[in-house]
Each structure stands twice: as structure tokens, then as C-alpha cells.
Design a protein around this motif. Sequence first.
Motif, PDB file in Angstrom:
ATOM      1  N   ASN A 246      52.611  51.446  53.369  1.00 18.93           N
ATOM      2  CA  ASN A 246      52.360  50.934  54.281  1.00 18.93           C
ATOM      3  C   ASN A 246      53.313  50.827  55.028  1.00 18.93           C
ATOM      4  OD1 ASN A 246      49.956  49.577  53.472  1.00 18.93           O
ATOM      5  ND2 ASN A 246      51.441  48.200  52.081  1.00 18.93           N
ATOM      6  N   ALA A 247      55.027  50.779  54.611  1.00 22.22           N
ATOM      7  CA  ALA A 247      55.880  51.362  55.547  1.00 22.22           C
ATOM      8  C   ALA A 247      56.099  51.990  56.580  1.00 22.22           C
ATOM      9  CB  ALA A 247      57.471  50.457  54.784  1.00 22.22           C
ATOM     10  N   GLU A 248      55.636  53.436  56.126  1.00 15.58           N
ATOM     11  CA  GLU A 248      55.770  54.759  56.773  1.00 15.58           C
ATOM     12  C   GLU A 248      55.250  54.405  57.310  1.00 15.58           C
ATOM     13  OE1 GLU A 248      55.085  59.832  55.823  1.00 15.58           O
ATOM     14  OE2 GLU A 248      54.571  58.062  54.108  1.00 15.58           O
ATOM     15  N   TYR A 249      52.859  53.864  57.276  1.00 17.62           N
ATOM     16  CA  TYR A 249      52.679  53.881  58.421  1.00 17.62           C
ATOM     17  C   TYR A 249      53.083  53.049  59.478  1.00 17.62           C
ATOM     18  CZ  TYR A 249      47.972  53.000  60.744  1.00 17.62           C
ATOM     19  OH  TYR A 249      46.984  52.634  62.003  1.00 17.62           O
ATOM     20  N   GLN A 250      53.584  52.126  59.055  1.00 14.94           N
ATOM     21  CA  GLN A 250      54.057  50.709  60.455  1.00 14.94           C
ATOM     22  C   GLN A 250      55.464  51.902  60.701  1.00 14.94           C
ATOM     23  OE1 GLN A 250      51.502  48.548  59.795  1.00 14.94           O
ATOM     24  NE2 GLN A 250      52.785  47.144  60.323  1.00 14.94           N
ATOM     25  N   ALA A 315      39.251  44.485  56.009  1.00 15.27           N
ATOM     26  CA  ALA A 315      39.308  45.267  57.849  1.00 15.27           C
ATOM     27  C   ALA A 315      40.877  45.871  57.861  1.00 15.27           C
ATOM     28  CB  ALA A 315      38.724  43.985  58.715  1.00 15.27           C
ATOM     29  N   TYR A 316      40.890  47.204  57.905  1.00 15.30           N
ATOM     30  CA  TYR A 316      42.200  47.207  57.947  1.00 15.30           C
ATOM     31  C   TYR A 316      42.284  47.188  59.620  1.00 15.30           C
ATOM     32  CZ  TYR A 316      42.974  49.444  53.669  1.00 15.30           C
ATOM     33  OH  TYR A 316      43.518  50.394  52.595  1.00 15.30           O
ATOM     34  N   THR A 317      43.849  46.519  59.838  1.00 16.58           N
ATOM     35  CA  THR A 317      44.223  46.317  61.401  1.00 16.58           C
ATOM     36  C   THR A 317      45.114  46.536  61.637  1.00 16.58           C
ATOM     37  OG1 THR A 317      44.644  44.043  60.360  1.00 16.58           O
ATOM     38  CG2 THR A 317      42.089  44.238  61.569  1.00 16.58           C
ATOM     39  N   VAL A 318      46.227  46.422  62.825  1.00 19.54           N
ATOM     40  CA  VAL A 318      47.352  46.437  62.611  1.00 19.54           C
ATOM     41  C   VAL A 318      47.762  45.086  63.296  1.00 19.54           C
ATOM     42  CG1 VAL A 318      49.414  47.528  64.322  1.00 19.54           C
ATOM     43  CG2 VAL A 318      47.376  48.874  63.221  1.00 19.54           C
ATOM     44  N   LYS A 319      48.629  44.824  62.778  1.00 16.48           N
ATOM     45  CA  LYS A 319      49.811  43.292  63.664  1.00 16.48           C
ATOM     46  C   LYS A 319      50.166  43.389  64.585  1.00 16.48           C
ATOM     47  CE  LYS A 319      51.890  38.839  61.760  1.00 16.48           C
ATOM     48  NZ  LYS A 319      51.984  38.966  60.364  1.00 16.48           N
ATOM     49  N   GLY A 320      49.014  43.164  65.612  1.00 15.87           N
ATOM     50  CA  GLY A 320      49.850  42.582  67.026  1.00 15.87           C
ATOM     51  C   GLY A 320      48.796  44.432  68.335  1.00 15.87           C
ATOM     52  N   GLY A 327      52.623  46.924  64.765  1.00 18.42           N
ATOM     53  CA  GLY A 327      52.989  47.110  63.823  1.00 18.42           C
ATOM     54  C   GLY A 327      54.535  46.569  63.910  1.00 18.42           C
ATOM     55  N   HIS A 328      55.855  46.455  64.410  1.00 17.05           N
ATOM     56  CA  HIS A 328      56.977  45.758  63.967  1.00 17.05           C
ATOM     57  C   HIS A 328      56.934  45.015  63.284  1.00 17.05           C
ATOM     58  CE1 HIS A 328      60.832  45.222  64.582  1.00 17.05           C
ATOM     59  NE2 HIS A 328      61.263  46.052  65.144  1.00 17.05           N
ATOM     60  N   PRO A 329      58.019  45.686  62.199  1.00 19.52           N
ATOM     61  CA  PRO A 329      58.004  44.187  60.496  1.00 19.52           C
ATOM     62  C   PRO A 329      58.548  43.436  61.270  1.00 19.52           C
ATOM     63  CG  PRO A 329      59.902  46.700  61.216  1.00 19.52           C
ATOM     64  CD  PRO A 329      58.756  46.610  62.092  1.00 19.52           C
ATOM     65  N   GLN A 330      59.024  42.564  62.552  1.00 15.45           N
ATOM     66  CA  GLN A 330      59.179  41.049  62.521  1.00 15.45           C
ATOM     67  C   GLN A 330      58.696  40.688  64.045  1.00 15.45           C
ATOM     68  OE1 GLN A 330      62.361  43.755  61.885  1.00 15.45           O
ATOM     69  NE2 GLN A 330      61.822  42.821  60.029  1.00 15.45           N
ATOM     70  N   ASN A 331      57.346  41.250  63.845  1.00 17.59           N
ATOM     71  CA  ASN A 331      57.071  41.059  65.157  1.00 17.59           C
ATOM     72  C   ASN A 331      55.662  39.494  64.806  1.00 17.59           C
ATOM     73  OD1 ASN A 331      54.358  41.474  63.915  1.00 17.59           O
ATOM     74  ND2 ASN A 331      53.783  43.286  64.662  1.00 17.59           N
ATOM     75  N   HIS A 332      56.042  38.417  63.942  1.00 15.81           N
ATOM     76  CA  HIS A 332      55.583  37.940  63.463  1.00 15.81           C
ATOM     77  C   HIS A 332      55.251  36.421  64.665  1.00 15.81           C
ATOM     78  CE1 HIS A 332      53.286  35.078  60.871  1.00 15.81           C
ATOM     79  NE2 HIS A 332      53.735  34.072  61.183  1.00 15.81           N
TER      80      HIS A 332
END
Length: 766
Positions: A246-250, A315-320, A327-332
Motif C-alpha cells: 500500500n505504501a509503495e502505491y501511495q 471498492a478500491y479508491t484513492v483518498k483525496g 494519496g498523501h499519507p497526511q491528507n486526512h
Amino acid sequence: MTAVHLTQLDTIRAVEQRVLWLSTAIVDHANRVRPNTTGVKVGGHQASSASITSIMTALWFEHLRPQDRVSVKPHASPVLHAIEYLLGLLDDEQMTTLRAYKGLQSYPSRTKDPVPADYSTGSVGIGATAPIWGALSRRFVGGHFAEQPLGRQYSLVGDAELDEGACWEAILDPMVARLGEIVWIVDFNRQSLDRVVPVLGEDRMRALFTAAGWQVITVKYGAALEELFTRPGGAALRDRIDTMTNAEYQRLLRHTPDKLRTLLPGTDSSITALLDGLDDDQLTTAFRSLGGHDHAALRQAFEAIDDTRPTVIIAYTVKGHGLPTAGHPQNHSALLSQAQFEELATRCGTSASQPWQRFEPGTAEHELCERTADRLRRDPVPAAEPLAVPTDLGRTPSGTATTQSALGRTLLDLNRAAPAVGARVVTVSPDVSSSTNLGGWVNKVGIWSTIEGVDWFADDAETILHWRERPTGQHIELGIAETNLVGLLGELGATWSRWGQPLLPIGVLYDPFVTRALEPWSFGIYAGGQSILVGTPSGVTLAPEGGAHQSIITPSIGIEQPGCTTWEPAFALDTEWCLLAALGQLGRPGGSSAYLRLSTRPVDQRLAAVPTDPAARERRRRHVVAGGYPLRRAKGTPTATIVTMGALVPETLQAAERLAGVGADTDVICLTSPDLLFRAVQARRGRGEAPTWILDSLFPADRAAPLVTVLDGHPHTLAFLAGLTKRGAIHLGVTEFGQSGDLDSVYRAHGIDTDSIITAALDVSS
């Protein structure tokens, strides 16, 4: 795909872009435009909303029906409000009120949003499971009273929300596998609040759902990637993406096209050759082409739902997705900058300065919104006629009895005295029916089940509890999962407002486990569910069971829980009156939930001294349901007033008799509801509305005396009463974990035995 389908997909994509814009703008306005004099962060979740925008647009504008219900993941409330705006349910001004006082709520709410949500969400896992209990409640109502349209019950959940154990407790309950109307859609964006989820998780998730009897549909890749997979090098590309973490994809999502061309192939030259045939836009678009953002793939998934069993769509999605923060890990909780916001407006064909825009009449998008609004319009829910619950069933218990046994006895008597009311009672327990004295009730009304079951022990003379499963049963037995119990309780308690069919739901569990169940039960009350929670047995009175099964803090929890009245009766008749009063507050506008704390301690019912005169009996009943009554009055001015409740009444009366023998005559007040007394105290001070006559009746000014309070629970529960007498007070109760032992030893250890009460009364009055 036909040209017609392509045109329809273009239209829905355009609607999706407007939903993305509006949901982003709602959060932006709340944080950047609306005045904020305190400087406290307003918050909102643009990235979490963006990840599920495609799914919600597809669901609302293509598949949802008026009989369906949807629980929306908490952080997607801006998406829900954006859709409501496009359907004409919200106006421009309301779009500026996200997280403002009495405005659009932070999370979808049935009771506080201007457009009531189908389900309140906000506490992780509880909103996700609510449609399961809503489905069971709808089936119960339909089988007993008026058939309801069998709509789907959707849960839109983020994959990180599935870390909450409450989700799996619900999924694994055997009854759930029969509910074909349940559809969960997992927004599989592989991010939580703080991090990228380290393990892919889909295989494990698929196996768990499959083992529970669910249909599993995975929507992984969109059309752009699927087309690439058919080209030379495509199989290697699929394998490369499938196996990366997951981390590599992000991280790859955040790279420039040039860097992506270098890193994505790894050492496979066939992937390099495949990517060389794409321009930068094609490459970026394809790599982000996941199934949860592809309307053709989503449509195919919705059409594949098997309504004979529960379904989960992963359902596979991209956050943001669609935002610069994708996809940024701090985008919450990240907020778009002003420049990013204006760029998004240009890309979505709208205006940053005039953010609230619907589609122009005559456009295909406007017509789709109009058709959707018409399709989803619901008939008003008929008002439920409040049930006329009796206040007194006419019996006067004699001999020795427990308040716990009075629960089952009252339900049986109610069934006989008022069958129309009794038919609305539904009890729920987590595998403790027999040990909480519900056996007689269960034998009488049967176990509710969606299908008729076989009682294989019907011919066994030694079987006392008969397990007759049938669609007409009125008791629902869950596994040992208190969260499931109170989740169901909340939805059973909402049928009066959902379908105009009131139920009288009573959940019974061991009192020590009330704290385990408290949060979801509290959330059910917040969402409009009216129910009764019975905790029994309670306190250190359950002496032989030891500290693990002895509840200490539950009496004060009852006081502190909004939307709930708490009672702890001492006698069987008090229990009946309190239970009937609680039932009378269910299933109606302005109603209330209740918590009853009961005991297994046998008590001589003669100690209640119930008046035989009908008028005096009614006066006693009014006092019981108002919060308490005088159980003993000193002949003159009392040396002290002892306030007690529940299981400790016998010790208190013994102490009062012995005190009188040494010239220290006392009043004894039997409290049934410290909750109602606290409300009365607050009302007397102008803090809220509640009847205050009970205070004058229990604590008349001419009998003011030093106070001793004693209960089988934390002593601070009754400490507020010291302000009434203003003569000094000592508060006895339980402040430590208990030990196993006989009752006398345990009471003595905690200082709530007769001798301790006497000592406290002499100390406070000296």
C-alpha cells in the motif's frame, strides 16, 4: 459499450465533479470564509469525502430507491450534503453552515441535520452496523404489525473503520447471514487518519466476509488500467501493481510522470515499453484508474448484487481522489490552499467566489438531478399513536422477592392486563435470558426468528426454558456481544419514527457490562432510538461472583446519560411501577430511554409497607416514579436523614431501628431515581425543567437534618443531596474493586453494612 451508455456515463461523471466541488467547498467555507472568533479549528475532511464521491454519486443518481436506507461514513457528510443540495433539499445559506451551531452536522445525523440522515454516524463502527439492526427491526415490525417495503440497507464504510471490532461482532452473528437486503460498500482507500494501512488486507477481508456467508464483490481496477492490462506487458503491469505494498502505491501516486516511468516498471522491461507508449496524462490517469472511481465498474458491481444474502462491495479508491492532496499519507484533515481551491473550481467548471451552483435547466445533468429527486421522494411517515401503558397492574407482591425476578413477572402480567401493549414489547439479551429471570417470558412469547425453527427439546421433561423460534416471537437472543445487543436496541427503539410502528424494546444484560455497551447505546439514543436497558444483577451485592462481576460506577452513569431516566428500585412493586413508567415514555415524540439497575438479592417485601388504601397506594406510586419516597419517619425531629436505594434498604432499616434504640431517631428515604432528583435540584436552581415537588416531599424544610447516603455503587452518586439539607453529610458506597465472599463480609469490607450506617449517622449528627 453503446453510445447511449457512454452519454449516461459522461453525465454522471459531470455530476460527480459537481459533488466533489460542493463537498470540498462546504469544508473550505467553514474553515476559511465563515467568521471564527474563537480561533478553534473547525475541521472537516476534504480527502475522506473525495475518496467516496464516485461511489455515492453512482449510488444516489443511478441505483438508490425510496425504500432503501443508507448509512454514510462519518467523514463523508459533506458529500451527503452536496448531493442533498443538487436534489433541491438544501439551499445556498444552509451550505455555509457545516459545523456551525444548529447547522449542517459534522457527521450525518437523524435528529439534528436539516435533512434527517437515514442513520446517524460518527462513532466508528456503530453507524456501519446500524443498517443490520435496522433491517432486523424492519423485519420484526413487518412480521408482527404492518409489512414494510423490503429496501436495501446500505453501509458506506471506510476500510480503516473495519478495524473496529463492533463491525465483526455484527457480521458474524448467525442471524445476519439471512439478511439479503444488507449491502456494505467499503471505500478501500488503504489509509487511516495517521498512516497508510501497512497490510493490503483485501484477501483477509474477503475470506472473513465469505466465511460469514456474505457475497463478496471486488471492484479493483477501472477501464483505463483494465485496457492497459490487455496490451503487451499488461500482465506484468497487473502483477506489479497487485503485489506492491500500500505504501509503495501511495508514494507512486505522488510522483511526477517522469519519476513514475522510472519507478513503476521495476526491473521489467515489458512494463517500461508499455509505459513508453503513453503520454504523461494517459499514464497519470491510468495509474489512478481504480474501480471505486469508475462508473462502469461500479454499475456492474451494483447490478451483480445477490439479494438472497448480505453483500459487501470492496471498492478500491484513492483518498483525496481528484484533489491535489490525493494519496498523501497526511491528507486526512488537510485543507486545500486558496490557490489549489481556485484551480479545482476551474477544473470543475464552477467558481470559487460563487461556490453554490446547481446545473442549468435544460442540461442533461439538471435533468438527471430532477429525475433522481423525483425517484427518491418518500411518503411522510404516519404519526404513531402513543401506547396507553398501564401505570399499575394491581398486584402487591408478598413474601421474599428480588427486583430482577420482578422484571419477568411484570412483563407476563402486562401481557395479560394489556395485550395490545404487551404485543409491542420485544426483549433482547446476549445469552443471559435464563440467568436474568426472563425464562417465563421467553416460554410465553417465543424466540423471534426470520424462519420457523425446530425445538428439538420440546419433548424433554427436564427442559425448563423452551427455545421456540418463530417469526411471531417477541424475544431476540444474540450471541455474547453487548455491542450487538444495544445496536439492535437502538434501532428497535426507532421504529416509531421510521415506519410509524412503535415498539417497546427492553435489553437485558449483566450490569457490570453496561459500561461495555454504553457508547453504542448512548449513540442509539442520540440517533432517536428509545429503549430500556436493564442491568442485572448489580453491585457488590453479587458477592460470591467476586470483583469481576461487581458493578461500581453504573448508578452515576445513569444520571449522566442524556436522553435517559435511570431507576434503581428496592422492591418488586417499585420495579413494576418504574418499568411501566419507562415503557410509557417509549415510541413517541419527546419520549425517553431508561436504565433500570436491578438485583438478585431476595428482600422481604413487607419492608415496603405498601399502603392498602387505593388513594394512598397511588400516592406511593407517584413518589416511586418521581424518584423516591419516605420509608420511615422519626417521631419527632430526626437526628439524621438516611437516604438509601436498591439492595441496601434492609441494612438501612435495621440501622434506623438500632439508632432509635439509642435515642437517635432517623428518617429513612428510599430513593428510586437519583437521576430524577438531580434534575429536580437543577430545576429548582433554574437549570432545566423538571417537577420539584418531590424534593419538598422527601426533604421538607422542617425536617432538615444531617445526611447519610448509602448505596451499592460509588458514593458520589448521591453526594449532590448534601446541598438540600445543608446540615453536613457522609456518603457511603463502593470505591474499590470487590472480592468474592458472603454478603455480610463484602458489605463490611466496603463500609455499607448496618454497623457502618449507624456509625456514619452518629458521626454526622454529633
